[in-house]
Design an enzyme around this catalytic site. Structure first.
Site, PDB file in Angstrom:
ATOM      1  CE1 TYR A   1       1.479   4.314 -13.686  1.00  0.00           C
ATOM      2  CE2 TYR A   1       2.833   3.232 -15.340  1.00  0.00           C
ATOM      3  CZ  TYR A   1       2.629   3.633 -14.037  1.00  0.00           C
ATOM      4  OH  TYR A   1       3.562   3.351 -13.080  1.00  0.00           O
TER       5      TYR A   1
ATOM      6  CG  HIS B   1       4.644  -1.161  -6.911  1.00  0.00           C
ATOM      7  ND1 HIS B   1       3.488  -0.727  -7.535  1.00  0.00           N
ATOM      8  CD2 HIS B   1       4.296  -1.404  -5.607  1.00  0.00           C
ATOM      9  CE1 HIS B   1       2.498  -0.714  -6.657  1.00  0.00           C
ATOM     10  NE2 HIS B   1       2.957  -1.102  -5.493  1.00  0.00           N
ATOM     11  CB  VAL B   2       9.372   2.005  -5.613  1.00  0.00           C
ATOM     12  CG1 VAL B   2       9.984   3.295  -5.078  1.00  0.00           C
ATOM     13  CG2 VAL B   2       8.727   1.214  -4.490  1.00  0.00           C
TER      14      VAL B   2
ATOM     15  CG  HIS C   1       4.661  -4.155 -10.483  1.00  0.00           C
ATOM     16  ND1 HIS C   1       5.322  -3.369 -11.406  1.00  0.00           N
ATOM     17  CD2 HIS C   1       3.781  -3.334  -9.843  1.00  0.00           C
ATOM     18  CE1 HIS C   1       4.857  -2.128 -11.334  1.00  0.00           C
ATOM     19  NE2 HIS C   1       3.926  -2.077 -10.396  1.00  0.00           N
TER      20      HIS C   1
ATOM     21  CG  HIS D   1       4.384   1.437  -3.594  1.00  0.00           C
ATOM     22  ND1 HIS D   1       3.007   1.492  -3.588  1.00  0.00           N
ATOM     23  CD2 HIS D   1       4.795   2.202  -4.652  1.00  0.00           C
ATOM     24  CE1 HIS D   1       2.591   2.241  -4.603  1.00  0.00           C
ATOM     25  NE2 HIS D   1       3.657   2.685  -5.250  1.00  0.00           N
TER      26      HIS D   1
END
Length: 438
Positions: free
Chosen positions: A179, A329-330, A292, A302
């Site tokens: 990140y 991702h989630v 991902h 998403h």
């Protein structure tokens, strides 16, 4: 600061604000834990930092580290006894620039051949501390630790501490590592954060949206990720670090790229067909895939982002008898039944979303109601998973919630490999046609 440098920095900050605004979701996240702070430490310029290892083909391991001294050599001394190095591996190095940031010298050295299930002691570049690693077993049983969307927060530290208690052989990470989001020094702090684990067991990773970091006409996509986290793409016949495969102890693992071309005319699609054609379910009865963006997702976050990739690639994975698909991702956890084409199918893969490693954006707490028939378990909590391949036919999956700073086992299921089922026999001709078509 030169005028042109000021202009580029302003452009970078503007793009970052735009990206952050677009990425904002319409759900309310719980308050995340604080971002970890890493105090500056005085170190020798040639001392290895951010050490991590990854699998690099049959019986080989890649050791990666960073030095601030540009003249530091890229070799690794190693052996099976502390302080006694019987072998030497020579490697390569790279570096990159990102606006005003200049990376250190990034070293990649492949060592081997190595014995399975063996502890090796090693030293990077001829100085600095001694590290040790353990190679994976050559046969079942084998355990994988799985966690995506890590970041660098208090929750990340909690997740890593819990993974450290797990007797695992390989760590699987389906995207979103540091990140850093354009702030390149955060790649350095992430490397330091994960070094205690990543220098001991191989970390196999693929990219997420937070790895893109592109600035049009200035910085290419994934330059930081590709420079720092080199995976065995060349060893698996791929021409991109964004998708590759590896085999370990009866498992064939495929790492795909959600953020590179995936249509049937793309290099990734062609490589995937070629890789699947090489899979021998006698040698590797388990077939798993990581990428991902989830295809099966009942969280409000998403939605439909993976639909295009699913339409192109799911028929290939289904025909090949993929057992398990891991995604991130989630920022929550979800496990499905065996599924295909949007519904339950006993010959499809189990999809597991595990984007709950500890990211700074918090959890995605809102789900669709009612739950789809294919969704078995879902929960918005931070945690990690453990996949124990017991033998060629049976595996135990467990998910461990860490919201209370304890690795509480919250979901578990026994899985059977499709290799020994009637599913593959029914689809042999279908798969042959798909793999041969231009």
């Amino acid at each position: 600061m030169e005028k042109w440098e000021r202009s580029l920095l302003l452009l970078t900050l503007s793009l970052f604000i735009i990206v952050a605004s677009v990425a904002a979701d319409d759900y309310v996240r719980p308050k995340p834990r604080e971002t970890l702070q890493f105090p500056w430490k005085q170190k020798s310029s040639s001392q290895p930092e951010q050490v991590h290892i990854s699998l690099a083909g049959d019986k080989h391991m890649r050791v990666t580290w960073v030095t601030s001294d540009k003249s530091s050599p890229s070799f690794v001394e190693y052996g099976t006894s502390p302080g006694k190095y019987s072998y030497l591996g020579q490697g390569e190095s790279t570096s990159y620039s990102y606006i005003l940031y200049r990376s250190g010298k990034i070293h990649h050295t492949v060592i081997g051949p190595l014995e399975a299930d063996t502890v090796y002691y090693y030293r990077c570049g001829g100085e600095g501390p001694e590290f040790h690693l353990k190679t994976p077993p050559a046969q079942f049983p084998i355990t994988f630790a799985v966690a995506g969307d890590l970041g660098q927060t208090g929750w990340t530290k909690s997740t890593l501490d819990h993974i450290d208690q797990c007797k695992y052989a390989v760590h699987l990470l389906p995207g979103d590592l540091s990140y850093a989001d354009y702030m390149q020094h955060k790649w350095d702090s992430f490397g330091e954060l994960v070094q205690p684990l990543a220098s001991v067991r191989p970390w196999m990773v693929t990219q997420g949206n937070h790895e893109k970091e592109s600035i049009p006409f200035i910085v290419d996509e994934f330059v930081s990720f590709n420079s720092r986290w080199k995976m065995p793409y060349e060893e698996s016949g791929s021409n991109s670090n964004l998708y590759y495969s590896f085999e370990v102890a009866g498992v064939h693992a495929i790492m795909l790229g959600s953020y590179t071309d995936f249509d049937r005319y793309s290099d990734q699609y062609s490589w995937l067909k070629a890789d699947l054609a090489k899979v021998d379910r006698e040698r590797t009865p388990w077939l798993i895939v990581l990428f991902h963006v989830p295809w099966y997702n009942s969280n409000n976050a998403h939605q439909h982002e993976g639909d295009d990739m699913m339409a192109e690639m799911e028929p290939l994975l289904y025909a090949s008898g993929v057992d398990i698909v891991f995604t991130g991702h989630v920022h929550a956890y979800e496990r499905t039944k065996r599924v295909n084409n949007g519904k339950s199918d006993p010959c499809g893969a189990v999809h597991i979303t595990i984007g709950d490693g500890g990211n700074r954006e918090g959890l995605a707490s809102k789900y669709k109601d009612p739950s789809p028939e294919w969704s078995v378990f879902r929960e918005a909590s931070f945690g990690h998973g453990e996949l124990q391949m017991v033998n060629s036919s049976h595996a135990l999956w467990t998910w461990h919630r860490n919201d209370d700073d304890e690795p509480t086992r919250s979901d578990e299921v026994w899985l059977n490999s499709l290799a020994n089922s009637g599913c593959l026999k029914k689809r042999t001709e279908e798969l042959r046609k798909m793999l041969l078509e231009p």
